[in-house]
Design an enzyme around this catalytic site. Structure first.
Site, PDB file in Angstrom:
ATOM      1  N   SER A   1       0.845  -1.194   0.000  1.00  0.00           N
ATOM      2  CA  SER A   1       0.000   0.000   0.000  1.00  0.00           C
ATOM      3  C   SER A   1       0.877   1.240   0.000  1.00  0.00           C
ATOM      4  O   SER A   1       2.017   1.215   0.502  1.00  0.00           O
ATOM      5  CB  SER A   1      -0.891   0.014   1.242  1.00  0.00           C
ATOM      6  OG  SER A   1      -1.550   1.259   1.391  1.00  0.00           O
TER       7      SER A   1
ATOM      8  N   TYR B   1      -2.522  -0.764  10.096  1.00  0.00           N
ATOM      9  CA  TYR B   1      -2.598  -1.139   8.684  1.00  0.00           C
ATOM     10  C   TYR B   1      -1.326  -0.704   7.960  1.00  0.00           C
ATOM     11  O   TYR B   1      -0.713  -1.492   7.227  1.00  0.00           O
ATOM     12  CB  TYR B   1      -3.830  -0.500   8.045  1.00  0.00           C
ATOM     13  CG  TYR B   1      -3.953  -0.754   6.556  1.00  0.00           C
ATOM     14  CD1 TYR B   1      -4.456  -1.959   6.080  1.00  0.00           C
ATOM     15  CD2 TYR B   1      -3.564   0.210   5.631  1.00  0.00           C
ATOM     16  CE1 TYR B   1      -4.564  -2.206   4.712  1.00  0.00           C
ATOM     17  CE2 TYR B   1      -3.671  -0.023   4.263  1.00  0.00           C
ATOM     18  CZ  TYR B   1      -4.181  -1.231   3.817  1.00  0.00           C
ATOM     19  OH  TYR B   1      -4.283  -1.470   2.466  1.00  0.00           O
TER      20      TYR B   1
END
Length: 252
Positions: A144, A158
């Protein structure tokens, strides 16, 4: 046109979002795809209905469970007797900030790291052993943009899990290139998927796109097409690299 004819590819989290589009893209390029899902069997079966059971093999696994990923790998191998390419796409995104109670905070961190990083590492370990016995293979890990620039305070765990994926991928590339094992990462920014919907609802689309020079959230096809290219083996010396897919919202 990418040709993946004859390749057996395991895609985790393949029933929705980036994973579902990736499964379709790889299968349409000729690959035989093992589609892993956790709970969305109905969506997985829709993909089989589109492409055919001779090209798509469904396997369930719960990555929140210890060794769930290892069991998946063993089940996946039994379909064709081999796997040529592993695409680690499955992930979760749970909200938990420093002002939440400790139980919620701890649960979010533990579940996120288990699914987003430990299960990925377990699958990479199994793949490395398998690929060494077959003179090579390819690992593609979905990370990401948050791995590099961080995330909002409610999603620090995350970002941390995705940062771990980058280090894992680079270490595999450096450590096993001699065994003809390639490892790549892709790092999407915001992609229009089910997972992004909560962010869109919480913050609004204008908030999410205001720092994206292209002015819009990426479609999942952008990510799937990059994965298909990396799976093709056309650029082996790019092993260890990360490809950013974020509309120039974070340029390294």
């Amino acid at each position: 046109m990418i040709d993946l004819t004859g390749k057996v590819i395991l895609v985790t989290g393949g029933s929705s979002g980036i994973g579902a589009v990736t499964v379709r893209t790889l299968a349409n390029a000729g690959a035989m795809v093992i589609l892993h899902y956790c709970s969305q069997r109905d969506k997985a079966e829709e993909i089989v209905g589109e492409i055919g059971c001779d090209r798509i093999h469904l396997l369930p696994a719960d990555f929140t469970q210890e060794n769930g990923a290892v069991t998946l790998w063993k089940d996946a191998i039994s379909w064709q007797g081999r796997i040529d390419i592993l695409v680690n796409n499955a992930g979760i995104m749970l909200a938990a900030g420093v002002d939440d109670n400790l139980a919620l905070w701890s649960s979010a961190w533990q579940k996120t790291l288990q699914v987003n990083l430990i299960a990925v590492a377990d699958l990479c370990r199994e793949a490395i052993h398998h690929f060494k016995s077959r003179n090579g293979g390819t690992i593609i890990n979905v990370a990401s943009r948050a791995a590099f620039r961080g995330d909002t305070p409610e999603y620090m765990h995350y970002a941390a899990s995705k940062g771990g994926i980058i280090s894992l991928t680079r270490s595999i590339a450096r450590g096993f290139a001699k065994d003809n094992i390639l490892a790549f990462a892709v790092a999407p920014g915001f992609v229009r998927t089910e997972m992004a919907e909560k962010f869109i609802q919480d913050y609004g689309e204008d908030f999410l796109t205001r720092d994206i020079p292209m002015g819009k959230i990426a479609p999942p096809e952008d990510v799937a097409n990059v994965i298909a290219f990396l799976a093709s083996g056309l650029a082996p010396h790019a092993t260890g690299t990360t490809i950013d897919i974020n509309g120039a919202s974070y340029v390294r």
